[in-house]
Design a protein around this motif. Structure first.
Motif, PDB file in Angstrom:
ATOM      1  N   ALA A 206      96.266  32.507  48.831  1.00 38.99           N
ATOM      2  CA  ALA A 206      95.630  32.051  47.582  1.00 38.99           C
ATOM      3  C   ALA A 206      95.621  30.472  47.259  1.00 38.99           C
ATOM      4  O   ALA A 206      96.630  29.996  47.597  1.00 38.99           O
ATOM      5  N   LEU A 207      94.244  29.960  47.097  1.00 41.14           N
ATOM      6  CA  LEU A 207      94.088  28.547  46.898  1.00 41.14           C
ATOM      7  C   LEU A 207      93.893  28.163  45.492  1.00 41.14           C
ATOM      8  O   LEU A 207      93.098  28.554  44.733  1.00 41.14           O
ATOM      9  N   ALA A 212      93.577  26.370  38.410  1.00 44.03           N
ATOM     10  CA  ALA A 212      92.773  27.509  38.610  1.00 44.03           C
ATOM     11  C   ALA A 212      92.668  27.963  40.217  1.00 44.03           C
ATOM     12  O   ALA A 212      92.937  27.446  41.199  1.00 44.03           O
ATOM     13  N   LEU A 213      92.406  29.390  40.272  1.00 44.22           N
ATOM     14  CA  LEU A 213      92.337  30.081  41.532  1.00 44.22           C
ATOM     15  C   LEU A 213      90.879  29.930  42.060  1.00 44.22           C
ATOM     16  O   LEU A 213      90.003  30.381  41.568  1.00 44.22           O
ATOM     17  N   ILE A 214      90.803  29.234  43.196  1.00 45.70           N
ATOM     18  CA  ILE A 214      89.372  28.902  43.409  1.00 45.70           C
ATOM     19  C   ILE A 214      89.267  29.802  45.021  1.00 45.70           C
ATOM     20  O   ILE A 214      87.904  29.642  45.251  1.00 45.70           O
ATOM     21  N   ALA A 215      90.153  30.098  45.610  1.00 43.41           N
ATOM     22  CA  ALA A 215      89.708  31.156  46.965  1.00 43.41           C
ATOM     23  C   ALA A 215      91.050  32.080  46.873  1.00 43.41           C
ATOM     24  O   ALA A 215      92.086  31.614  46.838  1.00 43.41           O
ATOM     25  N   GLU A 216      90.630  33.149  47.320  1.00 40.51           N
ATOM     26  CA  GLU A 216      91.945  34.274  47.687  1.00 40.51           C
ATOM     27  C   GLU A 216      91.070  35.085  48.998  1.00 40.51           C
ATOM     28  O   GLU A 216      90.088  35.549  48.877  1.00 40.51           O
ATOM     29  N   ASP A 230      87.218  20.203  49.987  1.00 41.79           N
ATOM     30  CA  ASP A 230      87.019  20.342  48.527  1.00 41.79           C
ATOM     31  C   ASP A 230      88.450  20.323  47.792  1.00 41.79           C
ATOM     32  O   ASP A 230      88.399  19.547  46.944  1.00 41.79           O
ATOM     33  N   ALA A 231      89.200  20.967  48.296  1.00 43.88           N
ATOM     34  CA  ALA A 231      90.641  21.248  47.396  1.00 43.88           C
ATOM     35  C   ALA A 231      91.661  19.842  47.709  1.00 43.88           C
ATOM     36  O   ALA A 231      92.271  19.346  46.776  1.00 43.88           O
ATOM     37  N   PHE A 232      91.719  19.516  49.115  1.00 43.04           N
ATOM     38  CA  PHE A 232      92.614  18.684  49.568  1.00 43.04           C
ATOM     39  C   PHE A 232      92.156  17.188  49.439  1.00 43.04           C
ATOM     40  O   PHE A 232      92.836  16.117  49.851  1.00 43.04           O
TER      41      PHE A 232
END
Length: 265
Positions: A206-207, A212-216, A230-232
């Motif tokens: 889970a990212l 917010a949870l943006i990917a799983e 995008d996330a890091f």
């Protein structure tokens, strides 16, 4: 038995730390939680463990809201190892691990051979049996981390929640801890910074980003070059090991600012 978060949120003052996160931990799996610092990983684990109440939403254990369960009953099913769990008490390694048996003890159920066996097995699993009589204040950071994990294992939980369990550990013990957690007959949820370790040992990931949870999904679906960018905010290349198909992430040096501007333009 399932552990599920339904649209959970939590705030620290005016700051929204978690926002409408829904997540189901499947029986028997090892699930990783990743995300930048401040993305809400530790908060999510505390909500799932019932340590912190949800501002909105609900956490359910096998369909029952944690708010309707006794703390003792939750502790017999869910164990949490937090990042900063310290003590100033003059206790031994064994004393610390024995605390994991607290949810099972009362006037009618005093300390027993089952408790002795659970503590001994937990110490063996983290390779700390020979240090059982060492005092807490003499341990290194990595040794203390292994004792924390042993205490959680002594709890004999159905769900083991670990917040950065590889902090302060050398690579041998990082691999050792995650390898044996994966082999335990428990469902594990692990917050990790090391994305390669998450790829190696997690069935699903889970990212989180900005609460917010943006990917799983499985590692190959979540750990992509675009999601890491995008996330890091990092450039990375994703490869598969030809021998076993495992994902390997190689991070690249950041582009010079002038070159980034040209590429964006």
């Amino acid at each position: 038995m399932t552990l599920r978060a339904d649209n959970v949120s939590w705030s620290a003052g005016a700051k929204r730390v978690l926002r409408d996160v829904s997540l189901s931990v499947r029986p028997g799996e090892t699930m990783g939680v990743i995300g930048p610092n401040g993305s809400g990983k530790s908060t999510l684990l505390r909500l799932l463990a019932g340590i912190r109440p949800c501002a909105d939403g609900c956490v359910r254990l096998h369909g029952t809201p944690l708010t309707q369960m006794r703390r003792r009953d939750i502790a017999q099913r869910i164990a949490l190892v937090e990042q900063q769990a310290e003590t100033t008490d003059h206790i031994t390694v064994r004393d610390a691990v024995e605390l994991g048996r607290t949810p099972y003890l009362n006037a009618l159920s005093p300390w027993s051979q089952d408790d002795e066996a659970a503590v001994a097995d937990a110490l063996d699993r983290v390779d700390m049996a020979e240090m059982a009589h060492r005092y807490w204040h003499t341990l290194s950071g990595g040794e203390r981390q292994r004792v924390h994990v042993a205490r959680a294992l002594a709890q004999a939980p159905d769900f083991l929640l670990l917040d950065e369990p590889t902090n302060h550990l050398d690579i041998r013990h990082q691999i050792g801890i995650l390898s044996f957690v994966r082999q335990l007959p428990v469902t594990a949820l692990i917050a990790l910074h090391d994305l390669n370790l998450a790829a190696m040992y997690c069935d699903r990931i889970a990212l989180l980003q900005d609460g917010a949870l943006i990917a799983e999904g499985p590692p190959e679906a979540v750990l992509t070059e675009s999601s890491l960018r995008d996330a890091f905010g990092v450039q990375a290349s994703i490869r598969r090991d030809p021998s076993d198909g495992a994902l390997a992430i190689r991070f690249k040096d950041p582009l010079p600012q002038s070159q980034e501007s040209k590429e964006v333009a």
